[in-house]
Design a protein around this motif. Sequence first.
Motif, PDB file in Angstrom:
ATOM      1  N   UNK A 112      10.792  32.595  33.971  1.00 58.42           N
ATOM      2  CA  UNK A 112      10.817  32.499  32.505  1.00 58.42           C
ATOM      3  C   UNK A 112      12.122  31.926  31.992  1.00 58.42           C
ATOM      4  N   UNK A 113      13.191  32.115  32.746  1.00 62.67           N
ATOM      5  CA  UNK A 113      14.495  31.600  32.329  1.00 62.67           C
ATOM      6  C   UNK A 113      14.521  30.057  32.305  1.00 62.67           C
ATOM      7  N   UNK A 114      13.789  29.473  33.267  1.00 66.48           N
ATOM      8  CA  UNK A 114      13.737  28.001  33.292  1.00 66.48           C
ATOM      9  C   UNK A 114      13.064  27.474  32.026  1.00 66.48           C
ATOM     10  N   UNK A 115      11.947  28.139  31.649  1.00 65.97           N
ATOM     11  CA  UNK A 115      11.215  27.714  30.444  1.00 65.97           C
ATOM     12  C   UNK A 115      12.055  27.914  29.183  1.00 65.97           C
ATOM     13  N   UNK A 116      12.795  29.027  29.107  1.00 66.92           N
ATOM     14  CA  UNK A 116      13.640  29.271  27.936  1.00 66.92           C
ATOM     15  C   UNK A 116      14.730  28.209  27.811  1.00 66.92           C
ATOM     16  N   UNK A 117      15.381  27.910  28.938  1.00 60.05           N
ATOM     17  CA  UNK A 117      16.432  26.882  28.901  1.00 60.05           C
ATOM     18  C   UNK A 117      15.856  25.516  28.499  1.00 60.05           C
ATOM     19  N   UNK A 118      14.672  25.232  29.014  1.00 63.43           N
ATOM     20  CA  UNK A 118      14.037  23.943  28.670  1.00 63.43           C
ATOM     21  C   UNK A 118      13.781  23.848  27.167  1.00 63.43           C
ATOM     22  N   UNK A 164      14.157  26.331  42.001  1.00 66.78           N
ATOM     23  CA  UNK A 164      15.386  26.993  41.617  1.00 66.78           C
ATOM     24  C   UNK A 164      16.571  26.045  41.692  1.00 66.78           C
ATOM     25  N   UNK A 165      16.544  25.167  42.702  1.00 67.72           N
ATOM     26  CA  UNK A 165      17.628  24.180  42.822  1.00 67.72           C
ATOM     27  C   UNK A 165      17.637  23.218  41.625  1.00 67.72           C
ATOM     28  N   UNK A 166      16.447  22.828  41.167  1.00 69.18           N
ATOM     29  CA  UNK A 166      16.361  21.945  39.984  1.00 69.18           C
ATOM     30  C   UNK A 166      16.853  22.678  38.731  1.00 69.18           C
ATOM     31  N   UNK A 167      16.554  23.974  38.693  1.00 67.92           N
ATOM     32  CA  UNK A 167      17.007  24.756  37.548  1.00 67.92           C
ATOM     33  C   UNK A 167      18.525  24.788  37.483  1.00 67.92           C
ATOM     34  N   UNK A 168      19.162  24.998  38.635  1.00 66.95           N
ATOM     35  CA  UNK A 168      20.617  25.027  38.686  1.00 66.95           C
ATOM     36  C   UNK A 168      21.210  23.647  38.371  1.00 66.95           C
ATOM     37  N   UNK A 169      20.511  22.602  38.848  1.00 63.66           N
ATOM     38  CA  UNK A 169      20.984  21.244  38.548  1.00 63.66           C
ATOM     39  C   UNK A 169      20.895  20.955  37.048  1.00 63.66           C
ATOM     40  N   UNK A 170      19.823  21.421  36.416  1.00 62.98           N
ATOM     41  CA  UNK A 170      19.687  21.235  34.963  1.00 62.98           C
ATOM     42  C   UNK A 170      20.795  21.930  34.192  1.00 62.98           C
ATOM     43  N   UNK A 171      21.158  23.153  34.629  1.00 59.59           N
ATOM     44  CA  UNK A 171      22.250  23.869  33.967  1.00 59.59           C
ATOM     45  C   UNK A 171      23.572  23.106  34.100  1.00 59.59           C
ATOM     46  N   UNK A 172      23.801  22.505  35.246  1.00 63.44           N
ATOM     47  CA  UNK A 172      25.037  21.733  35.456  1.00 63.44           C
ATOM     48  C   UNK A 172      25.067  20.503  34.534  1.00 63.44           C
ATOM     49  N   UNK A 202      11.924  20.237  33.834  1.00 58.83           N
ATOM     50  CA  UNK A 202      10.496  19.968  34.021  1.00 58.83           C
ATOM     51  C   UNK A 202      10.112  20.053  35.489  1.00 58.83           C
ATOM     52  N   UNK A 203      10.930  19.447  36.360  1.00 63.34           N
ATOM     53  CA  UNK A 203      10.652  19.517  37.804  1.00 63.34           C
ATOM     54  C   UNK A 203      10.742  20.945  38.327  1.00 63.34           C
ATOM     55  N   UNK A 204      11.685  21.694  37.748  1.00 66.45           N
ATOM     56  CA  UNK A 204      11.843  23.089  38.192  1.00 66.45           C
ATOM     57  C   UNK A 204      10.622  23.916  37.820  1.00 66.45           C
ATOM     58  N   UNK A 205      10.063  23.695  36.592  1.00 61.08           N
ATOM     59  CA  UNK A 205       8.899  24.465  36.162  1.00 61.08           C
ATOM     60  C   UNK A 205       7.648  24.113  36.946  1.00 61.08           C
ATOM     61  N   UNK A 206       7.619  22.936  37.575  1.00 62.54           N
ATOM     62  CA  UNK A 206       6.449  22.576  38.377  1.00 62.54           C
ATOM     63  C   UNK A 206       6.328  23.447  39.628  1.00 62.54           C
ATOM     64  N   UNK A 207       7.450  23.930  40.155  1.00 66.76           N
ATOM     65  CA  UNK A 207       7.419  24.694  41.414  1.00 66.76           C
ATOM     66  C   UNK A 207       7.902  26.123  41.257  1.00 66.76           C
ATOM     67  N   UNK A 208       8.370  26.481  40.030  1.00 62.04           N
ATOM     68  CA  UNK A 208       8.885  27.831  39.825  1.00 62.04           C
ATOM     69  C   UNK A 208       8.474  28.298  38.440  1.00 62.04           C
TER      70      UNK A 208
END
Length: 231
Positions: A65-71, A33-41, A56-62
């Motif tokens: 679905x929102x992470x995948x959509x943003x990616x 989740x922290x990587x996801x927030x960092x990617x958004x920033x 990519x790092x965020x999807x490895x541990x989380x």
Amino acid sequence: MFKKVLVLLLGILLIIFGILRLKRDKAVEEPGYLKFMSGNSLVKENKTKEALEEYKLAMDTNEDINIKKNFEIIKNKVDEEKQNQQQDNQQNQDQKNNENQQQNQQQDQQDKNNSQDNNKQNDQKNNEQNNKDKKDDQQNNQKQDENQNKKDDNNNNQQQNQQENQNDSQNNEPNKGSTPKELTPEEKAMKQKEEELRSIMQRLEGNEKQAFKNNERVLNTSENKNSENRW
């Protein structure tokens, strides 16, 4: 009884709410989740390539679905930007090639025009030189002819002078090898009379020959007339 049931339901709701809150707090603390927030920033800073790595790092541990959509959204954007960049580069390259080709064509045409001008100038110079050479040759030939004519005239004059000198020498020396003798006045008078008589005799002989020719002409004319009368 009703109160007991209501208290029980409230207790169950509080337990469920607590569990959900605990799960939410736990998810916030996860590395994914922290990587996801960092990617958004990073996306907000227009650092799309770095944001993709964070997603990519965020999807490895989380598995959110929102992470995948943003990616996927950012990846499509990066691919589109890359394609546009390639098209722009290709257009710039094509434009540069066209400009170079036009410059080369202009340079070739300029070189061709310069070559034609140089050839015309060289031809004109050659023609002028040939005309000058012809004129010089004609003048030289004319001078040679004049010199030859002068030389021939000098030779003729020289031969004529030599002939006259030879005739004068012969007249002044009637007897070759003998010394001229000076005449006395009586001899001079006798010689003058002889020359006069000789001149008269030559004149008489000439008249006699002319009279003889006239007689022959008269005879021939008479014979021709008699012949004509005879017929």
